[in-house]
Design a protein around this motif. Structure first.
Motif, short mmCIF file in Angstrom:
data_model
loop_
_atom_site.label_atom_id
_atom_site.label_comp_id
_atom_site.label_asym_id
_atom_site.label_seq_id
_atom_site.Cartn_x
_atom_site.Cartn_y
_atom_site.Cartn_z
N VAL A 249 0.76 -1.40 0.12
CA VAL A 249 0.05 0.13 -0.17
C VAL A 249 0.84 1.23 0.06
O VAL A 249 1.65 1.33 0.97
N ARG A 250 0.75 2.10 -1.06
CA ARG A 250 1.58 3.39 -1.09
C ARG A 250 0.77 4.57 -0.88
O ARG A 250 1.44 5.79 -0.79
N ALA A 251 -0.65 4.53 -1.14
CA ALA A 251 -1.30 5.56 -0.85
C ALA A 251 -2.48 5.41 0.07
O ALA A 251 -3.21 4.29 -0.31
N ASN A 252 -2.92 6.43 0.50
CA ASN A 252 -4.43 6.43 1.28
C ASN A 252 -5.49 7.46 0.59
O ASN A 252 -4.77 8.77 0.46
N PHE A 253 -6.55 7.15 0.51
CA PHE A 253 -7.59 8.16 0.07
C PHE A 253 -8.54 8.53 1.15
O PHE A 253 -9.16 7.79 1.92
N ALA A 254 -8.31 9.73 1.50
CA ALA A 254 -9.16 10.57 2.84
C ALA A 254 -10.62 10.65 2.45
O ALA A 254 -10.74 11.63 2.24
N VAL A 255 -11.30 9.69 2.64
CA VAL A 255 -12.91 9.92 2.55
C VAL A 255 -13.66 10.88 3.14
O VAL A 255 -14.56 11.47 2.86
N LEU A 366 -17.45 11.62 -3.87
CA LEU A 366 -16.19 10.76 -3.79
C LEU A 366 -15.98 10.44 -5.20
O LEU A 366 -14.89 10.26 -5.35
N ARG A 367 -16.94 10.31 -5.91
CA ARG A 367 -16.71 9.71 -7.48
C ARG A 367 -15.85 10.78 -7.96
O ARG A 367 -14.61 10.39 -8.71
N GLU A 368 -16.29 12.13 -7.99
CA GLU A 368 -15.40 13.47 -8.54
C GLU A 368 -14.05 13.28 -7.77
O GLU A 368 -12.97 13.51 -8.64
N SER A 369 -13.85 13.00 -6.53
CA SER A 369 -12.47 13.08 -5.82
C SER A 369 -11.44 12.20 -6.25
O SER A 369 -10.42 12.47 -6.45
N ALA A 370 -12.10 11.03 -6.50
CA ALA A 370 -11.42 9.91 -6.97
C ALA A 370 -10.90 9.98 -8.21
O ALA A 370 -9.68 9.54 -8.66
N LYS A 371 -11.81 10.46 -9.11
CA LYS A 371 -11.28 10.69 -10.40
C LYS A 371 -10.13 11.56 -10.59
O LYS A 371 -9.21 11.22 -11.31
N GLN A 372 -10.49 12.73 -9.78
CA GLN A 372 -9.12 13.69 -9.73
C GLN A 372 -7.96 13.08 -9.42
O GLN A 372 -6.91 13.47 -9.81
N ALA A 373 -7.94 12.14 -8.29
CA ALA A 373 -6.87 11.46 -7.76
C ALA A 373 -6.33 10.39 -8.73
O ALA A 373 -5.41 9.82 -8.33
N GLY A 374 -6.96 9.94 -9.85
CA GLY A 374 -6.70 9.19 -10.67
C GLY A 374 -6.92 7.77 -10.40
O GLY A 374 -6.36 6.73 -10.71
N LEU A 375 -7.97 7.42 -9.30
CA LEU A 375 -8.36 6.32 -8.74
C LEU A 375 -9.41 5.68 -9.65
O LEU A 375 -10.38 6.63 -10.07
N ASP A 376 -9.51 4.46 -9.74
CA ASP A 376 -10.72 3.54 -10.13
C ASP A 376 -11.45 2.97 -9.12
O ASP A 376 -11.18 2.15 -8.26
N VAL A 377 -12.71 3.61 -9.08
CA VAL A 377 -13.71 3.24 -7.88
C VAL A 377 -14.99 2.59 -8.44
O VAL A 377 -15.37 2.89 -9.79
N ASP A 411 -3.76 15.72 2.40
CA ASP A 411 -4.15 15.81 1.17
C ASP A 411 -5.46 14.85 0.89
O ASP A 411 -5.34 13.76 1.80
N THR A 412 -6.42 14.77 0.19
CA THR A 412 -7.34 13.80 -0.24
C THR A 412 -6.52 12.70 -0.62
O THR A 412 -6.96 11.34 -0.04
N LEU A 413 -5.36 12.45 -1.38
CA LEU A 413 -4.71 11.22 -1.54
C LEU A 413 -3.37 11.64 -1.02
O LEU A 413 -2.67 12.38 -1.44
N PHE A 414 -2.87 10.72 -0.13
CA PHE A 414 -1.74 11.00 0.55
C PHE A 414 -0.73 9.86 0.59
O PHE A 414 -1.19 8.66 0.56
#
Length: 519
Positions: A249-255, A366-377, A411-414
């Motif tokens: 695990v290299r990053a966390n998404f701060a929901v 959450l969908r928009e923030s994940a998209k901006q972070a480059g995450l597939d959710v 940050d949202t993704l750290f």
């Protein structure tokens, strides 16, 4: 039928280590079994995964979402450590006249009394327990002492050495009860594959197949014992599986940060500062004592009741925010709890229209923030089965990224440097009843109905899992359809637990934080 569980075992490690010739018995299994990835529960946590495995029912039906789970009604974190879950596959076997051996399975305590033996997995506050009680003495005599858990300091060489010793003792003990009782169903678990991976994964995506790598040491010891186990039961059906996989695990998404930015969560400017200070002091002391190997002794000298509800850790995750009273409930409409790659959003309303409206706002944010972070959710909405059932789940599909409940993330993704659960575990079915080749689309809740069908038993109508198409063409199981009946199970005959016991609750939470299950 024998089921051998390897907690957290993953093809991420097994396949490359097999390819390099380091795990000959896993290689044998892959060549001679029906095998494939096994999708875990939502969330992919030891509890609810093992209770879902045992019952063939989803967490949404069990209202169980982790070792701890947020309670929408009380707005607190409840421990699920000793919740009784009826209708396990061995209860079904007993109901239809069969016998079972159940060994080291999380969620097997409290239990219904069955024809056979149960040696349950460790609640963190117990030193022994078995059904019938005399089996404990038989067990400890057999392996010259038996430990429910590894109390050595994580990160130390002593922790690895004891883990290796416990693997051998668990194999010896499980084999003993299987051989002496000849049950219709035997279910046993090795947990070191999960525990050591949490603490020793290291920097690489795949740790090296090196004698200096503790994770590889554990898998190599399991491989050695697996070979002997397969030889001893060459003519029997054996399923080898895990409750989830594992990954770097290299990053966390701060929901909760995202929900706060969307106006769905509000924090107070300050909470209980005395508790915060006590929490910091306890963390410093725990770290020093842990490094010295004295933490267990300290817990006996200083009662945990003196530290009830004191936060731990330097970060403001959900559990600490609840302990310190940092959430402004008058302005908060939703809150997020997390389980590794899964975010669980709880809507704090009861009106159906309001629930739907807030769900949509939370999902959109959450969908928009994940998209901006480059995450597939992906998202899943749930029907409430009780106070612990979330209204909305977000599953992170991107490898090496987990969810975080922190409100104070940078940050949202750290970035983080750790390891944790992946959604895909392992499944291998070996024996005369099973075909060879790959298996696609298998889920953890499919194990119980598949096993019961293979044994010729009727399935409880409550099971949501399916019977897998893994049987050899000439097997009896392949020639008939599953039969169902109305079975729920009786009440637990075991009693006790952590409910209402502050000392036990704090000890359990300390161990959960140690493994990264609580923030």
């Amino acid at each position: 039928m024998i089921i051998l569980g390897l907690d957290g075992a993953t093809f991420t490690l097994i396949e490359p280590w097999v390819a390099s010739g380091c795990l000959p018995n896993f290689e044998r299994l892959l060549e001679e079994s029906a095998h494939g990835e096994l999708e875990s529960t939502i969330p992919e946590i030891t509890v609810p995964a093992w209770p879902a495995f045992a019952t063939g029912r989803d967490p949404s039906e069990l209202d169980m979402y982790g070792f701890t789970h947020f309670n929408r009604g009380t707005r607190e974190n409840d421990l699920s450590h000793d919740e009784f879950v009826p209708g396990k596959m061995w209860d079904v076997v007993d109901d239809q006249g069969g016998s079972s051996v159940v060994f080291n399975i999380p969620g097997s305590y409290p239990w219904q009394e069955i024809d056979g033996t149960i040696i349950a997995a460790a609640p963190e506050y117990k030193d022994e327990y078995a059904q019938p009680p005399e089996r404990w003495g038989e067990l400890t005599d057999l392996v010259d002492g038996y430990k429910l858990r590894n109390d050595e300091p994580p990160g130390s060489r002593a922790y690895v050495d004891l883990s290796l010793e416990l693997i051998s003792k668990r194999f010896d003990a499980f084999e003993h009860f299987v051989r002496t009782e000849s049950p219709d169903l035997a279910v046993g678990l090795i947990r070191a594959t999960d525990r050591v991976a949490h603490h020793y994964w290291g920097d690489e995506d795949v740790p090296p197949a090196s004698p200096d790598n503790p994770v590889f040491e554990i898998y190599r010891r399991v491989d050695e014992r697996l070979g002997a186990f397969l030889d001893a039961h060459a003519d029997e059906d054996i399923i080898v599986m895990s409750d989830h996989g594992f990954e770097k695990v290299r990053a966390n998404f701060a929901v909760n940060v995202v929900l706060e930015q969307a106006g769905l969560v509000s924090l107070t400017d300050s909470g209980d500062t005395t508790k915060a200070a006590l929490g910091s002091a306890r963390d410093i002391a725990s770290d020093v004592l842990g490094r010295a190997g004295l933490l267990t002794l300290a817990r006996k000298v200083v009662p945990e009741s003196a530290l009830t509800d004191v936060p731990t850790g330097d970060t403001l995750g959900l559990d600490n925010a609840l302990s310190m009273g940092r959430i402004d409930w008058t302005e908060t409409q939703a809150i997020a709890d997390v389980g590794q790659k899964t975010t669980m959003v709880y809507i704090l309303e009861d009106d159906a229209d309001e629930i739907d409206h807030i769900q949509s706002r939370a999902e959109s944010a959450l969908r928009e923030s994940a998209k901006q972070a480059g995450l597939d959710v992906r998202f899943k909405r749930l029907e409430r089965a009780g106070p612990h059932t979330p209204d909305l789940c977000m599953i992170i599909e991107t490898p090496e990224v987990h969810a975080s409940s922190r409100f104070d993330a940078p940050d949202t993704l750290f970035e983080v440097d750790t390891s944790g659960h992946a959604r895909e575990g392992i499944f291998l079915a070996h024996g005369p009843s099973f075909r060879d080749g790959t298996v696609d689309g298998a889920s953890l809740v499919d194990i119980a109905p598949t096993v019961l069908h293979a044994l010729g038993y009727r399935l409880p109508e409550s099971m949501s899992g399916n019977v897998l198409s893994i049987f050899a063409n000439d097997a009896d199981s392949a020639q008939r359809d599953p039969e169902y009946y109305d079975f729920v199970g009786s009440d637990a005959v075991a009693a006790g637990g952590v409910s209402g016991d502050d000392e036990k609750e704090d000890e359990v939470k300390d161990r959960l934080r140690e493994l990264g299950y609580l923030e």
